[in-house]
Design a protein around this motif. Structure first.
Motif, mmCIF file in Angstrom:
data_model
loop_
_atom_site.group_PDB
_atom_site.id
_atom_site.type_symbol
_atom_site.label_atom_id
_atom_site.label_comp_id
_atom_site.label_asym_id
_atom_site.label_seq_id
_atom_site.Cartn_x
_atom_site.Cartn_y
_atom_site.Cartn_z
ATOM 1 N N SER A 200 0.820 -1.208 0.000
ATOM 2 C CA SER A 200 0.000 0.000 0.000
ATOM 3 C C SER A 200 0.852 1.255 0.000
ATOM 4 N N ALA A 201 2.002 1.199 0.648
ATOM 5 C CA ALA A 201 2.883 2.362 0.682
ATOM 6 C C ALA A 201 3.346 2.759 -0.718
ATOM 7 N N ARG A 202 3.440 1.797 -1.619
ATOM 8 C CA ARG A 202 3.862 2.113 -2.983
ATOM 9 C C ARG A 202 2.895 3.083 -3.656
ATOM 10 N N VAL A 203 1.612 2.979 -3.311
ATOM 11 C CA VAL A 203 0.606 3.879 -3.879
ATOM 12 C C VAL A 203 0.838 5.295 -3.355
ATOM 13 N N VAL A 204 1.159 5.405 -2.080
ATOM 14 C CA VAL A 204 1.441 6.709 -1.488
ATOM 15 C C VAL A 204 2.711 7.299 -2.083
ATOM 16 N N VAL A 205 3.731 6.473 -2.221
ATOM 17 C CA VAL A 205 5.014 6.931 -2.758
ATOM 18 C C VAL A 205 4.854 7.461 -4.184
ATOM 19 N N ARG A 206 4.012 6.820 -4.967
ATOM 20 C CA ARG A 206 3.804 7.290 -6.348
ATOM 21 C C ARG A 206 3.324 8.737 -6.347
ATOM 22 N N LEU A 207 2.378 9.061 -5.479
ATOM 23 C CA LEU A 207 1.866 10.429 -5.433
ATOM 24 C C LEU A 207 2.848 11.387 -4.765
ATOM 25 N N ALA A 208 3.704 10.860 -3.903
ATOM 26 C CA ALA A 208 4.690 11.704 -3.226
ATOM 27 C C ALA A 208 5.875 12.045 -4.111
ATOM 28 N N THR A 209 5.980 11.398 -5.259
ATOM 29 C CA THR A 209 7.135 11.610 -6.136
ATOM 30 C C THR A 209 6.713 12.096 -7.522
ATOM 31 N N LEU A 210 5.571 12.760 -7.590
ATOM 32 C CA LEU A 210 5.095 13.290 -8.867
ATOM 33 C C LEU A 210 5.949 14.465 -9.331
ATOM 34 N N GLY A 211 6.009 14.653 -10.644
ATOM 35 C CA GLY A 211 6.725 15.789 -11.205
ATOM 36 C C GLY A 211 5.928 17.074 -11.099
ATOM 37 N N PRO A 212 6.548 18.201 -11.433
ATOM 38 C CA PRO A 212 5.898 19.511 -11.293
ATOM 39 C C PRO A 212 4.614 19.667 -12.092
ATOM 40 N N ASP A 213 4.483 18.962 -13.202
ATOM 41 C CA ASP A 213 3.312 19.137 -14.062
ATOM 42 C C ASP A 213 2.206 18.115 -13.796
ATOM 43 N N ALA A 214 2.301 17.386 -12.706
ATOM 44 C CA ALA A 214 1.314 16.352 -12.387
ATOM 45 C C ALA A 214 -0.008 16.983 -11.941
ATOM 46 N N PRO A 215 -1.091 16.214 -11.974
ATOM 47 C CA PRO A 215 -2.394 16.729 -11.533
ATOM 48 C C PRO A 215 -2.399 17.102 -10.058
ATOM 49 N N THR A 216 -3.350 17.935 -9.686
ATOM 50 C CA THR A 216 -3.547 18.314 -8.299
ATOM 51 C C THR A 216 -5.038 18.324 -8.006
ATOM 52 N N GLY A 217 -5.391 18.202 -6.727
ATOM 53 C CA GLY A 217 -6.802 18.209 -6.335
ATOM 54 C C GLY A 217 -7.534 16.933 -6.664
ATOM 55 N N THR A 218 -6.852 15.783 -6.635
ATOM 56 C CA THR A 218 -7.477 14.518 -7.002
ATOM 57 C C THR A 218 -7.532 13.553 -5.820
ATOM 58 N N LEU A 219 -8.406 12.548 -5.944
ATOM 59 C CA LEU A 219 -8.382 11.365 -5.090
ATOM 60 C C LEU A 219 -8.025 10.206 -6.001
ATOM 61 N N GLN A 220 -6.967 9.472 -5.649
ATOM 62 C CA GLN A 220 -6.500 8.392 -6.500
ATOM 63 C C GLN A 220 -6.289 7.120 -5.688
ATOM 64 N N ASP A 221 -6.378 5.981 -6.390
ATOM 65 C CA ASP A 221 -5.919 4.723 -5.823
ATOM 66 C C ASP A 221 -4.871 4.161 -6.771
ATOM 67 N N GLU A 222 -4.520 2.905 -6.608
ATOM 68 C CA GLU A 222 -3.437 2.363 -7.425
ATOM 69 C C GLU A 222 -3.799 2.259 -8.907
ATOM 70 N N ASN A 223 -5.076 2.393 -9.227
ATOM 71 C CA ASN A 223 -5.514 2.322 -10.621
ATOM 72 C C ASN A 223 -5.709 3.686 -11.260
ATOM 73 N N GLY A 224 -5.501 4.750 -10.495
ATOM 74 C CA GLY A 224 -5.682 6.089 -11.039
ATOM 75 C C GLY A 224 -6.753 6.849 -10.299
ATOM 76 N N LEU A 225 -7.447 7.731 -11.013
ATOM 77 C CA LEU A 225 -8.475 8.567 -10.388
ATOM 78 C C LEU A 225 -9.598 7.716 -9.812
ATOM 79 N N LEU A 226 -10.063 8.101 -8.618
ATOM 80 C CA LEU A 226 -11.133 7.370 -7.937
ATOM 81 C C LEU A 226 -12.324 8.302 -7.776
ATOM 82 N N ARG A 227 -13.502 7.823 -8.176
ATOM 83 C CA ARG A 227 -14.722 8.622 -8.027
ATOM 84 C C ARG A 227 -15.061 8.757 -6.542
ATOM 85 N N TRP A 228 -15.610 9.917 -6.185
ATOM 86 C CA TRP A 228 -15.985 10.075 -4.777
ATOM 87 C C TRP A 228 -17.113 11.081 -4.611
#
Length: 228
Positions: A200-228
């Motif tokens: 599960s930490a790998r999912v957190v690490v992916r978002l913690a290591t995004l580049g400057p042009d990555a999306p913001t204001g999202t909820l994501q899981d390991e498959n990408g954007l998650l509806r909420w």
């Protein structure tokens, strides 16, 4: 060197996230309420310890002042501290759940903003939950629909909304929330479910290591954007 602070990082997903980020070369500050456990975790990880209780304003201010004095900036903030709040549903329980899972995010974020603004790629990750997704908890095909965790779900919905609102208010900083997946931790022990925290930490690490042009204001899981 990337400077990273993780709240609630002496065990579980927070610990494994710290471990993986240290392995990536980050200077990681392990935030924890318990000094003994926090110092041990930091020593085991090759990280640095800072005492941080997300429910205590003075503790939060002192923790960020410590990071600021040592580093002069903060590149990555991971809001990981949280409680399940699975006991009786009453006023004190609700206050405790929201104070830890939602208000704590406000305390730490507000204290961290001046340091984040000094970073060339400031990133904030909130470990939220699909239990806070209206879509998931009302979808009979999702396991969340069968879990009666009212205070946890409501406080995690608040955590995700705070993420979205902070992203709107501070466009120069990436704010994203993450559903890390059902994980076997102290919090979920009563349910007997979940995969190893390392996964599960790998999912957190992916978002913690995004580049400057990555999306913001999202909820994501390991498959990408998650509806909420």
């Amino acid at each position: 060197m990337t400077i990273t602070l993780i709240t609630g990082a002496n065990k579980g997903i927070g610990y494994e996230t710290a471990k993986q980020l240290v392995e990536r070369g980050h200077t990681v500050y392990v935030g924890a309420r318990d000094t003994v456990r926090g110092e041990k975790a930091a020593a085991d990880l090759g990280a640095r310890f800072v005492r941080l209780d997300v429910t205590d304003d003075a503790s939060v201010r002192e923790a960020l002042a410590t990071v600021g004095a040592a580093e002069g900036r903060l590149d990555v903030l991971v809001h990981n501290a949280g409680i399940l709040a699975a006991g009786d549903i009453d006023g004190p329980g609700a206050l405790r759940a929201f104070d830890t899972n939602a208000v704590g995010i406000v305390r730490v974020t507000e204290a961290a903003l001046p340091l984040l603004r000094e970073s060339s790629n400031p990133t904030v990750v909130t470990v939220s939950s699909s239990m806070g997704s209206f879509w998931a908890v009302t979808n009979p095909e999702r396991p969340e629909s069968g879990l009666p965790l009212a205070l946890y779900a409501a406080s995690k919905a608040a955590a995700t909304m705070l993420t979205v609102q902070y992203a709107k208010a501070h466009p120069g900083i990436k704010f994203n929330a993450v559903e890390p997946g059902a994980t076997a931790t102290d919090m979920t022990a009563a349910f007997g479910i979940g995969r190893p925290a390392e996964q599960s930490a790998r999912v957190v690490v992916r978002l913690a290591t995004l580049g400057p042009d990555a999306p913001t204001g999202t909820l994501q899981d390991e498959n990408g954007l998650l509806r909420w």
